[in-house]
Design an enzyme around this catalytic site. Structure first.
Site, mmCIF file in Angstrom:
data_model
loop_
_atom_site.group_PDB
_atom_site.id
_atom_site.type_symbol
_atom_site.label_atom_id
_atom_site.label_comp_id
_atom_site.label_asym_id
_atom_site.label_seq_id
_atom_site.Cartn_x
_atom_site.Cartn_y
_atom_site.Cartn_z
ATOM 1 N N CYS A 28 0.853 -1.183 0.000
ATOM 2 C CA CYS A 28 0.000 0.000 0.000
ATOM 3 C C CYS A 28 0.888 1.232 0.000
ATOM 4 O O CYS A 28 1.952 1.209 0.629
ATOM 5 C CB CYS A 28 -0.928 0.000 1.203
ATOM 6 S SG CYS A 28 -2.396 -0.990 0.892
ATOM 7 N N PRO A 29 0.531 2.241 -0.744
ATOM 8 C CA PRO A 29 -0.789 2.501 -1.320
ATOM 9 C C PRO A 29 -0.963 2.058 -2.771
ATOM 10 O O PRO A 29 -1.927 2.472 -3.409
ATOM 11 C CB PRO A 29 -0.893 4.020 -1.221
ATOM 12 C CG PRO A 29 0.504 4.477 -1.512
ATOM 13 C CD PRO A 29 1.393 3.431 -0.838
#
Length: 85
Positions: free
Chosen positions: A26-27
């Site tokens: 992530c992201p």
């Protein structure tokens, strides 16, 4: 024929598209979702395959911020999102 994505969060539910973000931190899965979702028709469901534990928090949060419908987690690990606008 078995569902290759591992099934859905509702009986008979199949996503319109599967976005494979396995192995991405992530992201990156959220960024991929944000890029792809506007290309789908309103009402379409996209399943994001994401094994980064942060995706369980980031994808629902992104849906709230962007007023998209988070449908829930699916086996995979995966997350289903419906385009609402």
């Amino acid at each position: 024929m078995p569902d290759p994505t591992g099934g859905g969060n509702a009986p008979g539910h199949r996503p319109d598209e599967v976005l494979d973000c396995l192995g991405q931190r992530c992201p990156l899965p959220v960024i991929a979702l944000a890029r792809r979702l506007p290309e789908l028709p309103v009402g379409a469901v996209i399943r994001v395959l994401a094994d980064d534990p942060a995706a369980a928090v980031d994808i629902p949060a992104w849906c709230r911020m962007r007023s998209q419908e988070f449908l829930g987690a699916a086996p995979g690990p995966a997350y289903d999102v419906r385009r609402t606008h």
